[in-house]
Design a protein around this motif. Structure first.
Motif, short mmCIF file in Angstrom:
data_model
loop_
_atom_site.label_atom_id
_atom_site.label_comp_id
_atom_site.label_asym_id
_atom_site.label_seq_id
_atom_site.Cartn_x
_atom_site.Cartn_y
_atom_site.Cartn_z
N GLU A 183 0.83 -1.20 0.00
CA GLU A 183 0.00 0.00 0.00
C GLU A 183 0.87 1.26 0.00
OE1 GLU A 183 -2.82 0.06 3.13
OE2 GLU A 183 -4.09 -1.48 2.22
N ARG A 184 0.38 2.29 -0.68
CA ARG A 184 1.10 3.55 -0.76
C ARG A 184 1.12 4.24 0.60
NH1 ARG A 184 -1.06 9.07 -3.67
NH2 ARG A 184 0.53 10.41 -2.78
N GLU A 185 2.21 4.90 0.92
CA GLU A 185 2.30 5.69 2.13
C GLU A 185 2.01 7.15 1.80
OE1 GLU A 185 5.83 5.25 4.39
OE2 GLU A 185 5.66 3.07 4.56
N TYR A 186 1.13 7.76 2.59
CA TYR A 186 0.73 9.15 2.37
C TYR A 186 1.39 10.04 3.40
CZ TYR A 186 -3.12 7.20 -0.45
OH TYR A 186 -3.87 6.53 -1.39
N ARG B 102 -4.27 15.14 5.04
CA ARG B 102 -5.11 16.27 5.47
C ARG B 102 -5.83 16.90 4.28
NH1 ARG B 102 -3.13 21.31 9.30
NH2 ARG B 102 -5.18 22.28 9.54
N ASP B 103 -5.13 17.09 3.19
CA ASP B 103 -5.76 17.68 2.00
C ASP B 103 -6.85 16.76 1.46
OD1 ASP B 103 -4.06 19.83 2.20
OD2 ASP B 103 -2.70 19.16 0.62
N LEU B 104 -6.56 15.47 1.42
CA LEU B 104 -7.55 14.50 0.93
C LEU B 104 -8.80 14.52 1.79
CD1 LEU B 104 -8.35 12.02 -0.85
CD2 LEU B 104 -7.19 10.59 0.86
N LEU B 105 -8.62 14.52 3.11
CA LEU B 105 -9.76 14.50 4.02
C LEU B 105 -10.55 15.80 3.98
CD1 LEU B 105 -8.31 12.67 7.17
CD2 LEU B 105 -9.66 11.71 5.31
N ASP B 106 -9.86 16.91 3.87
CA ASP B 106 -10.56 18.20 3.78
C ASP B 106 -11.42 18.27 2.51
OD1 ASP B 106 -9.67 19.30 6.16
OD2 ASP B 106 -7.91 20.24 5.26
N LEU B 107 -10.88 17.81 1.40
CA LEU B 107 -11.63 17.82 0.14
C LEU B 107 -12.82 16.86 0.21
CD1 LEU B 107 -8.72 17.91 -2.47
CD2 LEU B 107 -10.46 19.68 -2.11
N GLU C 129 -7.49 5.73 19.03
CA GLU C 129 -6.32 5.88 18.15
C GLU C 129 -6.67 6.72 16.91
OE1 GLU C 129 -3.85 3.09 15.04
OE2 GLU C 129 -4.33 2.20 16.99
N LEU C 130 -7.77 6.36 16.26
CA LEU C 130 -8.15 7.08 15.05
C LEU C 130 -8.57 8.52 15.36
CD1 LEU C 130 -8.74 7.35 12.09
CD2 LEU C 130 -10.90 6.11 12.42
N THR C 131 -9.33 8.70 16.42
CA THR C 131 -9.76 10.06 16.79
C THR C 131 -8.57 10.95 17.11
OG1 THR C 131 -11.86 9.21 17.67
CG2 THR C 131 -11.19 11.41 18.37
N ASN C 132 -7.58 10.41 17.80
CA ASN C 132 -6.39 11.19 18.11
C ASN C 132 -5.65 11.61 16.84
OD1 ASN C 132 -6.77 11.19 20.88
ND2 ASN C 132 -5.60 9.31 21.20
N GLN C 133 -5.65 10.73 15.84
CA GLN C 133 -5.04 11.09 14.56
C GLN C 133 -5.82 12.22 13.88
OE1 GLN C 133 -2.18 9.91 12.94
NE2 GLN C 133 -1.77 9.03 14.95
N LEU C 134 -7.13 12.13 13.93
CA LEU C 134 -7.96 13.15 13.29
C LEU C 134 -7.84 14.49 14.00
CD1 LEU C 134 -11.17 11.02 12.57
CD2 LEU C 134 -9.31 11.58 10.99
N ARG C 135 -7.59 14.46 15.30
CA ARG C 135 -7.41 15.70 16.06
C ARG C 135 -6.14 16.44 15.64
NH1 ARG C 135 -9.49 12.94 21.65
NH2 ARG C 135 -11.71 13.48 21.41
#
Length: 256
Positions: A2-5, A11-16, A227-233
């Protein structure tokens, strides 16, 4: 492999994606449409918790089941609860493994809350300094248990235990009630910050989060939610669960 982002790419992907999916059109095919039909605070809360409780499986079936449940309650869920209309329920099916007796179980707990408070919000806001929504969920769950002391405990399975579970459906109801950007979520409660919300760990959310490297934990449990929420924060400290729309939308539409 899998590709590493990079951080900025994610952040740009999620914002869009959030801007793409967090739109008024989203409401038409989502169960959030049910609590949004009401103006009275208590009606909105009751509808939110009951609707989110059956929010698993195919969305078209969730909508049909939610319509059935709201038809039972009539024009005001709050009047239905306070007049104890749920005591007339039988054992008919509402949604998959959720039956009328399970609906009555939740309604008794809500009735107990409204005998003490004029809103469910105080359950989740003991104090702003020590506020934690996991603690609020545990308190909410205890109200359900205590109000149903003489009834089968098997109905409690529909109110997840925060010590063991990701509590996806309760976090979904809380997102509806707390987030308020004037688009999809209702933002009814004013004493809980959107920053304190946790991600509803939907299967689409899990899949996209793991493919982006935002979620490493293999179990889909409370620790995975944290874990996921902390990443999103890291991307948006004030409103991390905005990205629920991005992750869910990318997964459901198979855009990633």
């Amino acid at each position: 492999m899998e590709r590493e982002y990079s951080f900025q790419e994610i952040r740009d992907l999620l914002d869009l994606a959030a801007a793409r999916f967090n739109t008024s059109e989203f409401i038409e095919t989502d169960p959030v449409q049910f609590p949004r039909k009401y103006a009275l605070k208590q009606d909105i809360e009751i509808s939110a918790f009951l609707t989110a409780t059956i929010a698993w499986g195919k969305r078209n079936l969730i909508l049909k089941s939610a319509e059935k449940m709201h038809h039972i309650m009539g024009s005001s869920p709050y009047d239905y609860i306070m007049n104890q209309g749920y005591e007339k329920l039988s054992r008919n099916n509402i949604h998959r493994t959720f039956f009328e007796e399970d609906m009555a179980y939740l309604c008794r707990g809500l009735h107990a809350i409204y005998l003490q408070y004029d809103s469910c919000e105080p359950i989740f806001t003991v104090s702003k300094e020590t506020m934690d929504l996991w603690t609020g969920i545990m308190t909410f769950r205890k109200y359900m248990q205590e109000a149903n002391g003489g009834y089968p405990a098997k109905s409690l399975k529909h109110i997840s235990d925060p010590a063991k579970s990701a509590c996806k459906r309760l976090h979904l109801a809380l997102r509806w009630l707390i987030r308020n950007d004037g688009i999809v979520d209702i933002g009814l409660w004013k004493n809980v910050s959107p920053a304190s919300l946790y991600i509803p760990l939907d299967t689409h959310v899990i899949s996209v989060a793991r493919s982006l490297g935002l979620l490493v934990r293999k179990q889909n449990d409370r620790k995975a939610v944290e874990e996921l929420t902390n990443q999103l924060r890291l991307f948006n400290p004030e409103d991390p669960i905005l990205y629920d729309f991005a992750l869910f939308g990318l997964g459901e539409s198979k855009s990633l």
